[in-house]
Write a protein that holds these residues in place. Structure first.
Motif, mmCIF file in Angstrom:
data_model
loop_
_atom_site.group_PDB
_atom_site.id
_atom_site.type_symbol
_atom_site.label_atom_id
_atom_site.label_comp_id
_atom_site.label_asym_id
_atom_site.label_seq_id
_atom_site.Cartn_x
_atom_site.Cartn_y
_atom_site.Cartn_z
ATOM 1 N N UNK A 39 0.853 -1.185 0.000
ATOM 2 C CA UNK A 39 0.000 0.000 0.000
ATOM 3 C C UNK A 39 0.894 1.242 0.000
ATOM 4 N N UNK A 40 0.601 2.199 -0.898
ATOM 5 C CA UNK A 40 1.488 3.356 -1.066
ATOM 6 C C UNK A 40 1.178 4.500 -0.110
ATOM 7 N N UNK A 41 0.239 4.310 0.757
ATOM 8 C CA UNK A 41 -0.063 5.358 1.728
ATOM 9 C C UNK A 41 1.038 5.406 2.784
ATOM 10 N N UNK A 42 1.457 6.607 3.122
ATOM 11 C CA UNK A 42 2.577 6.787 4.036
ATOM 12 C C UNK A 42 2.344 6.064 5.363
ATOM 13 N N UNK A 43 3.318 5.263 5.739
ATOM 14 C CA UNK A 43 3.248 4.592 7.026
ATOM 15 C C UNK A 43 2.485 3.286 7.022
ATOM 16 N N UNK A 44 1.887 2.944 5.892
ATOM 17 C CA UNK A 44 1.079 1.724 5.825
ATOM 18 C C UNK A 44 1.887 0.600 5.189
ATOM 19 N N UNK A 45 1.702 -0.597 5.705
ATOM 20 C CA UNK A 45 2.380 -1.750 5.112
ATOM 21 C C UNK A 45 1.369 -2.769 4.629
ATOM 22 N N UNK A 46 0.173 -2.279 4.375
ATOM 23 C CA UNK A 46 -0.901 -3.173 3.963
ATOM 24 C C UNK A 46 -0.689 -3.736 2.575
ATOM 25 N N UNK A 47 -1.446 -4.764 2.276
ATOM 26 C CA UNK A 47 -1.401 -5.391 0.958
ATOM 27 C C UNK A 47 -2.317 -4.591 0.029
ATOM 28 N N UNK A 48 -1.784 -4.119 -1.106
ATOM 29 C CA UNK A 48 -2.617 -3.335 -2.013
ATOM 30 C C UNK A 48 -3.627 -4.210 -2.737
ATOM 31 N N UNK A 49 -4.871 -3.896 -2.587
ATOM 32 C CA UNK A 49 -5.902 -4.697 -3.231
ATOM 33 C C UNK A 49 -6.652 -3.898 -4.293
ATOM 34 N N UNK A 50 -6.505 -2.585 -4.256
ATOM 35 C CA UNK A 50 -7.217 -1.755 -5.233
ATOM 36 C C UNK A 50 -6.345 -0.566 -5.638
ATOM 37 N N UNK A 51 -6.718 0.071 -6.726
ATOM 38 C CA UNK A 51 -6.086 1.332 -7.103
ATOM 39 C C UNK A 51 -6.988 2.455 -6.625
ATOM 40 N N UNK A 52 -6.505 3.217 -5.667
ATOM 41 C CA UNK A 52 -7.325 4.283 -5.098
ATOM 42 C C UNK A 52 -7.057 5.618 -5.766
ATOM 43 N N UNK A 53 -8.091 6.455 -5.841
ATOM 44 C CA UNK A 53 -7.933 7.816 -6.357
ATOM 45 C C UNK A 53 -7.517 8.715 -5.212
ATOM 46 N N UNK A 54 -6.405 9.380 -5.380
ATOM 47 C CA UNK A 54 -5.910 10.234 -4.303
ATOM 48 C C UNK A 54 -5.445 11.570 -4.860
ATOM 49 N N UNK A 55 -5.293 12.515 -3.957
ATOM 50 C CA UNK A 55 -4.606 13.758 -4.299
ATOM 51 C C UNK A 55 -3.425 13.889 -3.352
ATOM 52 N N UNK A 56 -2.298 14.365 -3.865
ATOM 53 C CA UNK A 56 -1.121 14.535 -3.020
ATOM 54 C C UNK A 56 -1.191 15.884 -2.321
ATOM 55 N N UNK A 57 -0.663 15.939 -1.109
ATOM 56 C CA UNK A 57 -0.649 17.205 -0.378
ATOM 57 C C UNK A 57 0.095 18.256 -1.172
ATOM 58 N N UNK A 58 -0.457 19.436 -1.252
ATOM 59 C CA UNK A 58 0.231 20.542 -1.899
ATOM 60 C C UNK A 58 0.126 20.571 -3.403
ATOM 61 N N UNK A 59 -0.638 19.657 -3.972
ATOM 62 C CA UNK A 59 -0.758 19.658 -5.432
ATOM 63 C C UNK A 59 -2.183 19.911 -5.892
ATOM 64 N N UNK A 60 -2.937 20.596 -5.077
ATOM 65 C CA UNK A 60 -4.290 20.960 -5.459
ATOM 66 C C UNK A 60 -5.144 19.742 -5.722
ATOM 67 N N UNK A 61 -5.843 19.765 -6.832
ATOM 68 C CA UNK A 61 -6.787 18.688 -7.115
ATOM 69 C C UNK A 61 -6.275 17.689 -8.129
ATOM 70 N N UNK A 62 -4.984 17.712 -8.398
ATOM 71 C CA UNK A 62 -4.436 16.752 -9.346
ATOM 72 C C UNK A 62 -4.649 15.338 -8.804
ATOM 73 N N UNK A 63 -5.176 14.504 -9.663
ATOM 74 C CA UNK A 63 -5.594 13.180 -9.209
ATOM 75 C C UNK A 63 -4.592 12.108 -9.606
ATOM 76 N N UNK A 64 -4.327 11.221 -8.691
ATOM 77 C CA UNK A 64 -3.423 10.106 -8.943
ATOM 78 C C UNK A 64 -4.115 8.795 -8.611
ATOM 79 N N UNK A 65 -3.645 7.759 -9.244
ATOM 80 C CA UNK A 65 -4.042 6.413 -8.846
ATOM 81 C C UNK A 65 -2.874 5.810 -8.074
ATOM 82 N N UNK A 66 -3.158 5.244 -6.950
ATOM 83 C CA UNK A 66 -2.119 4.583 -6.172
ATOM 84 C C UNK A 66 -2.637 3.250 -5.667
ATOM 85 N N UNK A 67 -1.743 2.264 -5.611
ATOM 86 C CA UNK A 67 -2.141 1.004 -4.997
ATOM 87 C C UNK A 67 -2.416 1.239 -3.513
ATOM 88 N N UNK A 68 -3.534 0.766 -3.057
ATOM 89 C CA UNK A 68 -3.906 0.964 -1.662
ATOM 90 C C UNK A 68 -4.508 -0.305 -1.099
#
Ligand SMILES: [Zn+2]
Length: 80
Positions: A39-68
């Protein structure tokens, strides 16, 4: 090691992946040519099961897909 500080983007649960991709996680793998191992979320060591829609801090509304992992994807937007 997950290190990216992100927030879940609201209202994306019913978005479907582009044609040719079986899931958002599949989409991410194709685009990045990486394997989703954690899982690409900071501090998490979970198993990624989905691609989540996220926005990075400080980058406004730019959307990313990350394994989560399931649990990160279901956290409220401001608690990730
Ligand atoms: Zn996670």
């Amino acid at each position: 090691m997950a290190f990216i500080e992100v927030k879940n983007k609201k209202g994306t649960a019913d978005k479907t992946p582009p044609s040719g991709y079986s899931s958002w996680l599949d989409f991410w793998k194709e685009k990045t040519e990486r394997k989703a191992t954690i899982c690409e979320v900071r501090g998490c060591k979970g198993k990624p099961t989905i691609g989540g829609h996220v926005i990075k801090s400080g980058e406004g509304n730019k959307e990313y897909i990350l394994p989560m992992c399931y649990s990160c994807n279901n956290k409220p937007e401001d608690k990730v």
